[in-house]
Design an enzyme around this catalytic site. Structure first.
Site, short mmCIF file in Angstrom:
data_model
loop_
_atom_site.label_atom_id
_atom_site.label_comp_id
_atom_site.label_asym_id
_atom_site.label_seq_id
_atom_site.Cartn_x
_atom_site.Cartn_y
_atom_site.Cartn_z
N ARG A 157 -22.64 25.65 124.11
CA ARG A 157 -22.22 25.81 122.72
C ARG A 157 -21.85 24.47 122.09
O ARG A 157 -21.84 24.33 120.87
CB ARG A 157 -21.02 26.77 122.67
CG ARG A 157 -20.55 27.09 121.28
CD ARG A 157 -19.65 28.32 121.25
NE ARG A 157 -18.58 28.25 122.22
CZ ARG A 157 -17.79 29.28 122.53
NH1 ARG A 157 -17.97 30.44 121.95
NH2 ARG A 157 -16.83 29.15 123.41
N LEU B 168 -25.96 23.64 118.41
CA LEU B 168 -25.59 23.81 117.00
C LEU B 168 -24.79 22.62 116.46
O LEU B 168 -25.07 22.16 115.34
CB LEU B 168 -24.83 25.12 116.82
CG LEU B 168 -25.68 26.37 117.06
CD1 LEU B 168 -24.82 27.62 117.02
CD2 LEU B 168 -26.80 26.48 116.03
N VAL C 278 -24.49 32.08 114.36
CA VAL C 278 -24.88 32.36 115.74
C VAL C 278 -23.95 31.68 116.74
O VAL C 278 -23.17 30.80 116.39
CB VAL C 278 -26.34 31.94 116.00
CG1 VAL C 278 -27.27 32.70 115.10
CG2 VAL C 278 -26.53 30.44 115.78
N GLU C 279 -24.06 32.11 118.00
CA GLU C 279 -23.24 31.61 119.12
C GLU C 279 -21.75 31.72 118.81
O GLU C 279 -20.96 30.82 119.09
CB GLU C 279 -23.62 30.18 119.51
CG GLU C 279 -24.96 30.09 120.19
CD GLU C 279 -25.25 28.72 120.77
OE1 GLU C 279 -24.33 27.87 120.79
OE2 GLU C 279 -26.38 28.49 121.21
N GLY C 280 -21.36 32.86 118.26
CA GLY C 280 -19.98 33.09 117.88
C GLY C 280 -19.78 32.79 116.41
O GLY C 280 -19.72 31.63 116.01
#
Length: 813
Positions: free
Chosen positions: A382, A386, A504-506
């Site tokens: 993570r 991003l 995305v990704e949380g």
């Protein structure tokens, strides 16, 4: 009256002793001796306030008793321990594994309130190996030159076939796969550098490369796969024969991924002509990147064994498996279209898909460990994809915007000269510098073996949010040029993609309000997780001994942070020890101050609100913000040191640190304004802000200094955007803007001479182009100078031109 002041002076001198002991974090025994000695002197030489003196002796007696460990443990700590055990729920193995995912490094230091700067400043700077640099200079540059973003996003809505082939041929999908399986085995530093360059050229290409090199089948196989699984899949993933995706999100389970309804039932079935025990899978997933082209699907599902074919256990929990996309019952060919950013993304479904048990990643022994596996790998992943893409987009935006605002003139001036535009460019640059620092330093930490679970959440939230702010500002200053889509628009698709990274990704709201402080308060805190372990220790006596030691160290640290926060607030942290003596010394000191203030506020919030703090998301989010801002400010200082402390970068360093520390102050203020216990809020405000809020946002002069440096072809300009693609090819608008900027700088003396001629009425042109011709005719300009200005004008007009289309060209949009 004189005697009264002497009495007060003696009292203050005595009280300075415990405050100093707490500030210096002296142990309980030594502090007791020092306070006892001071109290004895106070009593012998001072006869005022006798009731207060008696009270001090009673307190000293209590301190002495606390030093008697066995008595303390049996008479006091045992009762507190029993109470604490009723407040803390039992920690399951799964929960313990989730809490222990990742590592703690500098983030843990900030939670102590007394960060050890040597630990941070001694960390190695990020470096690429010769092989990684060659890949960046060779295949990555060549790939960027192949990409036509308008063709990809508007015409094809996909990468061209030759690009897909090139990605396979040069093993772009294998950056994390070990060399023994045919992969490139690059570091996080190299992975980030590749994505930075790609995203400045094409978000679609960057995302396509990022996903196989992030959380997915490749990474899960490397860390958890059986030898047979690794040998079967990794070489084919490395050479692009297999394209992976990972399917987690379901229509009924988005941010609450742990509640996925997708199931895998252990049962008997037929596989390749034989009856075996396997899994019958049913799933419905969406938002899965690469699913439409994936040949192998990493699948998260809940595994059950109702007939006990594997043993007594029935509910195994979340499990991860690899499912070939051509398995009967699998559907995964349809596509989503994420905001005109057409990377391959879509749904996948499976209906009664039967597979062998050895399709579980790691084999049946790993059944039920899927959540732990995902959390462990997300802890590092993570932090890479991003945040890097937000950083790369921002580097491209500031590189383009500063050049555009220098070459674009209105009212006879470059628009960068207008203070409103200057303000926007300065904050774009400052935020880009913060992102550069955070990503660069965190990638270096990952390269050394750190798995930064909490910093990865900080980077994911703050880099994507700052990327959104930079994107908005870039659109603002470039106006119509930025909003008209077409081949010459170099910002539009970057802007379109921003909400995707936010989501995305949380999702960012969840990451800020629940994860950063919620996870950090347990994982990074020097005592909380250990206290929870002690409370869950099945050996009561051992747990009590551990808890007693931790509790009184915890209390001591909290008292120390109260003293440190108060003293540093009163003195503006001028006397706190830091490793730097140069221009950035004061920012190191301010971070020390806010680290102590944050640690005090965090401990007090957890004590007063307990489990309710999790539900008070706005307060938790503010605590997370303070933690994030001091982490990011420390990354700025480390990044500046890593780059050799260039003097020219100091305006950016100062802007970034001032912005971050001001925000930390304001979030602490917001926490105290909304703290539910007003008496405690008042006490905290006295300790944290005894002189009020004394920190200020960056001054206007800083913005002017920054913009002056970035709107010229300077080294600082290149350092700020050093990761983007700057290749001189016909489609690279960033390179064309840079060339125009350099021409503008070279022609500046000539342009100044021409403006002077206009002001002095030597010539009286109707527009800028006429001025050049009249200047040449009047002898103000030589032929060579006039031709240079005409060439520059032509270049500028081409760059500010926007696209237009025949109606039929847009009919299918």
């Amino acid at each position: 009256m004189t005697g009264f002041f002497i009495d007060i002076l003696w009292l203050l001198l005595f009280l300075a002793v415990p405050v100093t002991m707490a500030y210096r974090r002296v142990d309980l025994g030594s502090s007791t001796l020092a306070i006892g000695g001071a109290l004895l002197i106070y009593t012998l030489f001072f006869d005022g306030f006798w009731l207060l003196t008696l009270f001090f002796w009673i307190l000293l007696a209590g301190l002495v008793l606390l030093n008697l460990t066995d008595l303390r443990r049996t008479r006091l700590t045992s009762h507190l321990f029993d109470l604490y055990k009723t407040m803390v729920p039992a920690i399951s193995d799964t929960e313990r594994e989730a809490l222990e995912c990742g590592s703690v490094s500098w983030d843990g230091e900030l939670f102590t309130g007394l960060p050890n700067w040597v630990d941070l400043m001694s960390m190695p700077a990020p470096e690429l190996t010769a092989e990684e640099q060659a890949f960046l200079d060779g295949p990555v540059e060549e790939l960027c030159a192949m990409l036509d973003d308008w063709d990809i996003t508007h015409n094809r809505r996909d990468l061209p076939p030759e690009v897909w082939e090139y990605l396979r041929k040069e093993r772009f999908f294998s950056m994390i796969i070990p060399k023994e399986y045919g992969g490139l085995e690059f570091s996080a530093v190299a992975n980030s550098a590749v994505l930075t360059k790609l995203v400045s050229r094409s978000v679609v290409a960057a995302t396509t490369v990022a996903v196989p090199n992030s959380l997915g089948p490749g990474e899960l196989l490397i860390h958890y796969g059986t030898d047979e699984q690794k040998q079967r899949w990794l070489p084919r993933l490395a050479d692009g024969s297999e394209i992976p995706c990972f399917a987690l999100t379901s229509p009924r389970a988005g941010s609450d991924a742990g509640s996925i309804p997708d199931t895998g039932i252990v049962c008997k079935g037929e596989w390749e002509g034989e009856e075996i025990i396997g899994l019958r899978l049913n799933w419905d997933k969406r938002y899965i990147t690469l699913a439409p082209v994936a040949t192998v699907i990493g699948l998260a599902f809940k595994m059950y064994d109702p007939d006990h074919l594997l043993g007594e256990q029935e509910d195994y929990g979340i499990t991860a498996a690899l499912i070939p996309a051509d398995t009967p019952g699998v559907t995964s060919h349809r596509r989503h279209l994420p905001l005109n950013t057409p990377f391959m993304n879509g749904p996948t479904q499976g209906e009664d898909v039967f597979v062998p048990l050895d399709f579980i990643i790691g084999g049946v022994e790993r059944a039920g460990q899927g959540w732990r596996m995902l959390m462990e790998q997300l802890a590092a992943g993570r932090a890479i994809s991003l945040p890097t893409e937000s950083m790369g987009s921002s580097q491209a935006a500031i590189y383009a915007s500063t050049a555009y605002c220098r070459i674009r003139e209105q009212f006879g001036l470059p628009i960068a000269k207008f203070e409103g535009v200057e303000e926007v460019l300065a904050r774009m640059a400052g935020r880009t510098y913060i992102m550069n620092a955070a990503v660069s330093c965190t990638m270096a930490a990952i390269k050394t073996g750190e798995i930064p679970a909490v910093p990865s959440a900080i980077l994911k939230y703050h880099c994507t949010e700052m990327g959104r702010e930079v994107g908005n500002d870039a659109m603002d200053v470039q106006g119509g040029k930025a909003i008209i889509s077409g081949p010459s628009n170099y910002l539009g698709r970057l802007y379109d993609s921003i909400p995707i990274s936010i989501t995305v990704e949380g999702a960012n709201i969840l990451t800020r309000s629940l994860i950063i402080f919620g996870q950090g308060a347990i994982r990074c805190h020097p005592f909380v997780l250990q206290e929870m372990r002690a409370a869950n220790n099945p050996d009561y006596e051992q747990g009590l001994r551990e808890f007693d030691n931790l509790l009184f160290r915890h209390i001591g640290a909290t008292l120390s942070n109260a003293a440190r926060a108060w003293v540093m607030a009163l003195t503006h942290a001028r006397y706190t020890d830091v490793p730097e003596q140069g221009s950035t010394k004061r920012y190191f000191q301010h971070i020390n101050r806010y680290s102590a203030a944050f640690a005090l506020a965090a401990d007090t919030s957890m004590l007063v609100m307990g489990g309710d703090l999790k539900r008070k998301e706005k307060l938790s989010a503010r605590l997370g913000d303070v933690f994030s801002y001091i982490y990011l400010a420390s990354m700025v200082l480390k990044h500046h040191a890593n780059q050799g402390k260039p003097e020219d970068d100091l305006p950016l360093v100062e802007w970034a640190c001032r912005h971050l520390l001001y925000q930390a102050q304001e979030q602490l203020h917001g926490l105290l304004r909304n703290f539910p216990n007003r008496f405690v809020a008042g006490a905290l405000r006295f300790l944290i802000f005894p002189r009020g809020r004394t920190y200020f946002a960056p001054e206007d002069r800083l913005g002017a200094d920054i913009v002056r440096l970035l709107t010229r072809p300077t080294e600082i300009r290149e350092r700020l955007s050093n990761g983007i693609y700057k290749g001189d090819d016909p489609l690279n608008m960033l390179a064309k803007l840079q060339k125009a900027l350099e021409q503008t700088e070279a022609c500046a003396p000539v342009a100044r001479k021409l403006r002077d001629a206009v002001r002095s009425r030597l010539i009286d042109p109707k527009d800028d182009l006429a001025a050049i011709h009249e200047g040449r005719e009047a002898g103000v300009l030589t032929d060579e100078e006039a031709e240079a200005l005409l060439a520059l004008d032509s270049e500028v007009m081409e760059l500010i031109r926007v696209d237009d289309f025949a109606p039929e060209e847009l009919a299918g949009d």
